[in-house]
Design a protein around this motif. Structure first.
Motif, PDB file in Angstrom:
ATOM      1  N   ALA A   1       0.686  -1.240   0.127  1.00 11.91           N
ATOM      2  CA  ALA A   1       0.033  -0.084   0.078  1.00 11.91           C
ATOM      3  C   ALA A   1       0.930   1.218  -0.145  1.00 11.91           C
ATOM      4  O   ALA A   1       0.500   2.260  -0.732  1.00 11.91           O
ATOM      5  N   LEU A   2       1.857   1.344   0.949  1.00  8.89           N
ATOM      6  CA  LEU A   2       2.870   2.366   0.870  1.00  8.89           C
ATOM      7  C   LEU A   2       3.436   2.687  -0.521  1.00  8.89           C
ATOM      8  O   LEU A   2       3.382   3.901  -0.919  1.00  8.89           O
ATOM      9  N   TYR A   3       3.959   1.719  -1.109  1.00  7.09           N
ATOM     10  CA  TYR A   3       4.698   2.119  -2.356  1.00  7.09           C
ATOM     11  C   TYR A   3       3.781   2.412  -3.551  1.00  7.09           C
ATOM     12  O   TYR A   3       4.085   3.155  -4.447  1.00  7.09           O
ATOM     13  N   ALA A   4       2.418   1.659  -3.569  1.00  8.13           N
ATOM     14  CA  ALA A   4       1.508   1.938  -4.683  1.00  8.13           C
ATOM     15  C   ALA A   4       0.898   3.453  -4.562  1.00  8.13           C
ATOM     16  O   ALA A   4       0.885   4.150  -5.535  1.00  8.13           O
ATOM     17  N   ASN A   5       0.765   3.879  -3.282  1.00  6.69           N
ATOM     18  CA  ASN A   5       0.401   5.060  -2.847  1.00  6.69           C
ATOM     19  C   ASN A   5       1.595   6.212  -3.369  1.00  6.69           C
ATOM     20  O   ASN A   5       1.441   7.172  -4.035  1.00  6.69           O
ATOM     21  N   MET A   6       2.749   5.809  -3.108  1.00  3.04           N
ATOM     22  CA  MET A   6       4.092   6.659  -3.522  1.00  3.04           C
ATOM     23  C   MET A   6       4.236   7.023  -5.049  1.00  3.04           C
ATOM     24  O   MET A   6       4.084   8.204  -5.477  1.00  3.04           O
ATOM     25  N   TYR A   7       4.067   5.806  -5.814  1.00  2.00           N
ATOM     26  CA  TYR A   7       4.289   5.912  -7.158  1.00  2.00           C
ATOM     27  C   TYR A   7       3.031   6.282  -7.874  1.00  2.00           C
ATOM     28  O   TYR A   7       2.974   6.895  -9.093  1.00  2.00           O
ATOM     29  N   CYS A   8       1.888   6.219  -7.240  1.00  2.68           N
ATOM     30  CA  CYS A   8       0.719   6.915  -7.943  1.00  2.68           C
ATOM     31  C   CYS A   8       0.934   8.458  -7.930  1.00  2.68           C
ATOM     32  O   CYS A   8       0.433   8.970  -8.791  1.00  2.68           O
TER      33      CYS A   8
ATOM     34  N   ALA B   1      -7.543   6.132 -13.938  1.00  2.00           N
ATOM     35  CA  ALA B   1      -7.877   4.727 -13.734  1.00  2.00           C
ATOM     36  C   ALA B   1      -6.620   3.891 -14.181  1.00  2.00           C
ATOM     37  O   ALA B   1      -6.070   3.018 -13.630  1.00  2.00           O
ATOM     38  N   ALA B   2      -5.920   4.037 -15.425  1.00  2.00           N
ATOM     39  CA  ALA B   2      -4.975   3.529 -16.057  1.00  2.00           C
ATOM     40  C   ALA B   2      -3.687   3.675 -14.978  1.00  2.00           C
ATOM     41  O   ALA B   2      -2.859   2.619 -14.999  1.00  2.00           O
ATOM     42  N   ILE B   3      -3.324   4.743 -14.244  1.00  4.64           N
ATOM     43  CA  ILE B   3      -2.207   5.133 -13.435  1.00  4.64           C
ATOM     44  C   ILE B   3      -2.536   4.110 -12.382  1.00  4.64           C
ATOM     45  O   ILE B   3      -1.308   3.553 -11.757  1.00  4.64           O
ATOM     46  N   TRP B   4      -3.698   3.980 -11.720  1.00  2.00           N
ATOM     47  CA  TRP B   4      -3.887   3.167 -10.497  1.00  2.00           C
ATOM     48  C   TRP B   4      -3.567   1.623 -10.945  1.00  2.00           C
ATOM     49  O   TRP B   4      -2.893   1.116 -10.295  1.00  2.00           O
ATOM     50  N   LEU B   5      -4.099   1.364 -12.264  1.00  2.00           N
ATOM     51  CA  LEU B   5      -3.935  -0.053 -12.532  1.00  2.00           C
ATOM     52  C   LEU B   5      -2.517  -0.374 -12.678  1.00  2.00           C
ATOM     53  O   LEU B   5      -2.065  -1.705 -12.281  1.00  2.00           O
TER      54      LEU B   5
ATOM     55  N   ALA C   1       2.097  -3.246 -11.032  1.00  2.00           N
ATOM     56  CA  ALA C   1       3.774  -3.141 -10.990  1.00  2.00           C
ATOM     57  C   ALA C   1       3.999  -3.515  -9.723  1.00  2.00           C
ATOM     58  O   ALA C   1       5.392  -3.966  -9.430  1.00  2.00           O
ATOM     59  N   SER C   2       3.498  -3.140  -8.682  1.00  2.00           N
ATOM     60  CA  SER C   2       3.924  -3.170  -7.336  1.00  2.00           C
ATOM     61  C   SER C   2       3.427  -4.666  -6.473  1.00  2.00           C
ATOM     62  O   SER C   2       3.773  -4.887  -5.411  1.00  2.00           O
ATOM     63  N   SER C   3       2.705  -5.428  -7.359  1.00  2.00           N
ATOM     64  CA  SER C   3       2.197  -6.712  -6.932  1.00  2.00           C
ATOM     65  C   SER C   3       3.325  -7.794  -6.437  1.00  2.00           C
ATOM     66  O   SER C   3       2.952  -8.388  -5.576  1.00  2.00           O
ATOM     67  N   PRO C   4       4.331  -7.567  -7.087  1.00  2.00           N
ATOM     68  CA  PRO C   4       5.562  -8.352  -6.461  1.00  2.00           C
ATOM     69  C   PRO C   4       5.769  -8.265  -4.663  1.00  2.00           C
ATOM     70  O   PRO C   4       6.165  -9.376  -4.201  1.00  2.00           O
ATOM     71  N   LEU C   5       5.567  -7.195  -4.513  1.00  2.00           N
ATOM     72  CA  LEU C   5       5.549  -6.827  -2.988  1.00  2.00           C
ATOM     73  C   LEU C   5       4.577  -7.554  -2.014  1.00  2.00           C
ATOM     74  O   LEU C   5       4.766  -7.444  -0.883  1.00  2.00           O
ATOM     75  N   LEU C   6       3.832  -8.352  -2.728  1.00  2.00           N
ATOM     76  CA  LEU C   6       2.710  -9.024  -2.021  1.00  2.00           C
ATOM     77  C   LEU C   6       3.241 -10.315  -1.706  1.00  2.00           C
ATOM     78  O   LEU C   6       2.725 -11.243  -1.003  1.00  2.00           O
TER      79      LEU C   6
END
Length: 209
Positions: free
Chosen positions: A4-11, A47-51, A56-61
Motif C-alpha cells: 500500500a505504501l509503495y502503490a500510494n507513493m508511485y501513484c 484509472a490507468a495510473i492506478w491499475l 507493478a507493485s504486486s511482487p511486493l505481496l
C-alpha cells in the motif's frame, strides 16, 4: 502495508507528472482541444495510473520478495533477498522516479519559455508567470523533499546490505527518508490547491456549504 505504501507513493509521482504535462499543453498549445484534458479521458488516465502501479507493485505481496529478516523491525531486509530487491530497485528508480522527474523538468522548461515569449499584455503575463512558477516550485519541492532522499538512500542501503558496511546510522537515515516520502500525502493537496482552479473552487464551495 509495504504494498500500500509503495502503490500510494508511485501513484502520487505519476499524478504529479500528468499534472505537469497537462499544464504544459495548456500553456504551449492553448488553442488545441486535447482529449486528455476532458473529464472522460482524465478519469481514464487516472484509472490507468492506478491499475499500472497496483499491478507493478504486486511482487511486493510475495513474502519471498518483500520478506523481512525480523518482521518486528522496519526495513530489516532478509540477506537472501538483497540482490533481487536491488535489481527491482534499479528498474523502479528509472521508471518510477527518474523518467517522471525528467518529464516534469522538460515540460516546465518549455512552458516557461512559452510564457517568456508571450505577447500578451504585461498584467496578464505577470499573472501567468506567477501561477506557473508557483506550480513549478511546489512540484519540485515535493520531489526534492519527499522522493529524492528516499530513492538515493534506498539504493545505497540495498547496496550496503550485501556487505559488511551496512550500519545502524544508514538504517535510521533510511527510515527518516521513508517518513518524508510518506509525507507527500499531506503536501499533495497544497499543490492541487495552488495549481488547479477547479480544485480551489470546489474547496471554497464545500467551505461555504
Amino acid at each position: 502495508m509495504t504494498y500500500a505504501l509503495y502503490a500510494n507513493m508511485y501513484c502520487s509521482i505519476y499524478f504529479l507528472t500528468v499534472l505537469s504535462m497537462v499544464r504544459f499543453t495548456a500553456i504551449v498549445y492553448p488553442f488545441k482541444q486535447w482529449k486528455a484534458t476532458s473529464m472522460r479521458y482524465a478519469k481514464i488516465i487516472c484509472a490507468a495510473i492506478w491499475l499500472f502501479v497496483l499491478a507493478a507493485s504486486s511482487p511486493l505481496l510475495s513474502k519471498e520478495i518483500a520478506g523481512y529478516r525480523n518482521p518486528a523491525k522496519c526495513l530489516d531486509l532478509h540477506p537472501s533477498n538483497t540482490h533481487r530487491l536491488l535489481i527491482m530497485n534499479y528498474v523502479v528508480l528509472i521508471v518510477g522516479f527518474i523518467l517522471p522527474f525528467c518529464t516534469i523538468i522538460v515540460c516546465y522548461i518549455f512552458a516557461i519559455k512559452t510564457l517568456v515569449r508571450s505577447k500578451a499584455p504585461q498584467c496578464k503575463k505577470a499573472a501567468c508567470h506567477k501561477k506557473a512558477l508557483s506550480a513549478i516550485i511546489i512540484t519540485l519541492i515535493l520531489f526534492l523533499l519527499c522522493f529524492l532522499p528516499y530513492h538515493v538512500l534506498r539504493t545505497v542501503h540495498l547496496i550496503l546490505s550485501g556487505c559488511s558496511q551496512a550500519n545502524l546510522p544508514m538504517h535510521k537515515a533510511l527510515v527518516v527518508t521513508l517518513c518524508l516520502a510518506a509525507m507527500h500525502s499531506c503536501l499533495d493537496p497544497v499543490l492541487y490547491y495552488f495549481a488547479a482552479e477547479n480544485f480551489k473552487a470546489r474547496i471554497r464551495s464545500l467551505y461555504r456549504r
